[in-house]
Enzyme design. Sequence first.
Site, short mmCIF file in Angstrom:
data_model
loop_
_atom_site.label_atom_id
_atom_site.label_comp_id
_atom_site.label_asym_id
_atom_site.label_seq_id
_atom_site.Cartn_x
_atom_site.Cartn_y
_atom_site.Cartn_z
N ARG A 233 0.85 -1.19 0.00
CA ARG A 233 0.00 0.00 0.00
C ARG A 233 0.88 1.23 0.00
NH1 ARG A 233 -3.42 -2.66 -1.60
NH2 ARG A 233 -5.54 -3.00 -0.82
N GLU A 262 -1.72 7.72 -5.24
CA GLU A 262 -1.68 7.06 -6.56
C GLU A 262 -2.87 7.44 -7.45
OE1 GLU A 262 -1.19 3.17 -4.98
OE2 GLU A 262 -3.23 2.54 -5.40
P1 NAD Z 1 -1.28 -11.21 4.86
O1 NAD Z 1 -2.29 -10.74 5.86
O2 NAD Z 1 -1.25 -12.64 4.48
O3 NAD Z 1 0.18 -10.83 5.39
C1 NAD Z 1 0.49 -9.64 6.01
C2 NAD Z 1 1.58 -9.92 7.03
O4 NAD Z 1 1.99 -8.69 7.58
C3 NAD Z 1 1.11 -10.81 8.18
O5 NAD Z 1 1.98 -11.91 8.33
C4 NAD Z 1 1.16 -9.88 9.39
O6 NAD Z 1 1.52 -10.55 10.59
C5 NAD Z 1 2.25 -8.90 8.97
N1 NAD Z 1 2.20 -7.62 9.68
C6 NAD Z 1 1.12 -6.88 10.03
N2 NAD Z 1 1.50 -5.76 10.65
C7 NAD Z 1 2.86 -5.79 10.70
C8 NAD Z 1 3.84 -4.90 11.21
N3 NAD Z 1 3.53 -3.77 11.83
N4 NAD Z 1 5.14 -5.25 11.07
C9 NAD Z 1 5.50 -6.41 10.46
N5 NAD Z 1 4.59 -7.30 9.95
C10 NAD Z 1 3.30 -6.97 10.07
O7 NAD Z 1 -1.47 -10.27 3.59
P2 NAD Z 1 -0.96 -10.56 2.11
O8 NAD Z 1 -1.97 -11.36 1.38
O9 NAD Z 1 0.45 -11.06 2.15
O10 NAD Z 1 -1.04 -9.08 1.50
C11 NAD Z 1 -0.22 -8.04 2.02
C12 NAD Z 1 -0.71 -6.70 1.51
O11 NAD Z 1 -0.50 -6.63 0.10
C13 NAD Z 1 -2.24 -6.51 1.63
O12 NAD Z 1 -2.61 -6.03 2.90
C14 NAD Z 1 -2.55 -5.51 0.55
O13 NAD Z 1 -2.52 -4.23 1.11
C15 NAD Z 1 -1.41 -5.70 -0.45
N6 NAD Z 1 -1.84 -6.18 -1.76
C16 NAD Z 1 -1.49 -5.47 -2.85
C17 NAD Z 1 -1.87 -5.90 -4.12
C18 NAD Z 1 -1.46 -5.15 -5.38
O14 NAD Z 1 -2.07 -5.34 -6.44
N7 NAD Z 1 -0.46 -4.29 -5.34
C19 NAD Z 1 -2.62 -7.07 -4.26
C20 NAD Z 1 -2.97 -7.78 -3.11
C21 NAD Z 1 -2.55 -7.34 -1.86
#
Ligand code: NAD
Length: 340
Positions: A233, A262
């Site tokens: 994000r 964005e």
């Molecule tokens: P997920 O929930 O599986 O993984 C997120 C991880 O971040 C978890 O393991 C959590 O414990 C960790 N986390 C949370 N807060 C934290 C912190 N302060 N410090 C360290 N680690 C922390 O999510 P995901 O499926 O891997 O997706 C991650 C992010 O990617 C989503 O939240 C979304 O915003 C983004 N995303 C972007 C796109 C794109 O097209 N660019 C597509 C899908 C998802």
Amino acid sequence: MAKIVIYNATEVDKQQISQGLASTDHYWEFCDQPVSPDNIHHDAEVVSVFISSKLTADVLRQMPNLKLIATRSTGFDHIDLDYTSAHGIAVTNVPTYGENTVAEYAFALLFSLSRHMTPAIDATKRGIYQARNFVGFDLKGKTIGIIGLGHIGRHSADIAYGLEMKTLAYDLHPDEQFAKERNVEYVAELDDLLARSDIITLHTPLLPSTKHMINDQTIAKMKDGVILLNTARGELVNNSALLRGLKSGKIGGAGLDTIEGERFLSGDHLATSLIKDNVGDEAYRHACEVRILQHMPNVIVTEHCAYDTYEAIARINATTVENMVQFWYGQTPNLVQPKS
Ligand code: NAD
């Protein structure tokens, strides 16, 4: 039977969602655009949106019958969860459609930066042979720091493992078994990852606790010449700090599929906002920063499309249809729980 309005609908979405809802007695309508004051359906009971539909309290107030928001995304920071929980509106998301898809894209950005693909393609197209100008660097043997080792972070670790990179990870909930299998070293302190990584890739959600996690202070702790990747994000990174880091050379390059402000990547949106004169000081700064970053030679900016493969879209739509159909049977798979 419910009235469902599906915003941000592409032709592929229309085909896949219509097919999914065909055997139900729901009534559904598509709207190609994100939600805006001009296209709010005041009688909608269910809406399905993508992230450019900002479901603020002001917007939600105008849909008094709304019972469910089925966002076709993993992230849900475009929805005012304080409002939805206060008004009994359920929110569902698609937690796991794009883990390999987004990880693959993060590495596409990394490869493009490490091998200067954009200027190399551009020069070749123009018939200029200057191979010596495109000296890049190997990924094998480099250290990649993954912040957030969830679904996408783990796939990134898998790819890094295949490339024979050293992988560090920082996550609030370490999975030691995965780390052992993929040769990932968890660090207890974020600073440790910042100090040791040649490449840093962000895969946490946007939460109050993660907003601007990349700022002047954290950048100062990074290695000189570090490459920063953000496919999570935009607001995880403070753009002004990123610009300072890039200008000083502290940051060697950035691959940004997500960037603060964005929406201003769209020239139309920027022009409309300027004409209506409704760009506040902060938004105006973001708009300028986005434009400057876009034109830096060591930065790649794309328009939040890391998720965008045919296979991932099919998974998104299948889960969204399931979320909407099950809700009417009293079930809420993939219910979003507000976090801090
Ligand atoms: P997920 O929930 O599986 O993984 C997120 C991880 O971040 C978890 O393991 C959590 O414990 C960790 N986390 C949370 N807060 C934290 C912190 N302060 N410090 C360290 N680690 C922390 O999510 P995901 O499926 O891997 O997706 C991650 C992010 O990617 C989503 O939240 C979304 O915003 C983004 N995303 C972007 C796109 C794109 O097209 N660019 C597509 C899908 C998802």
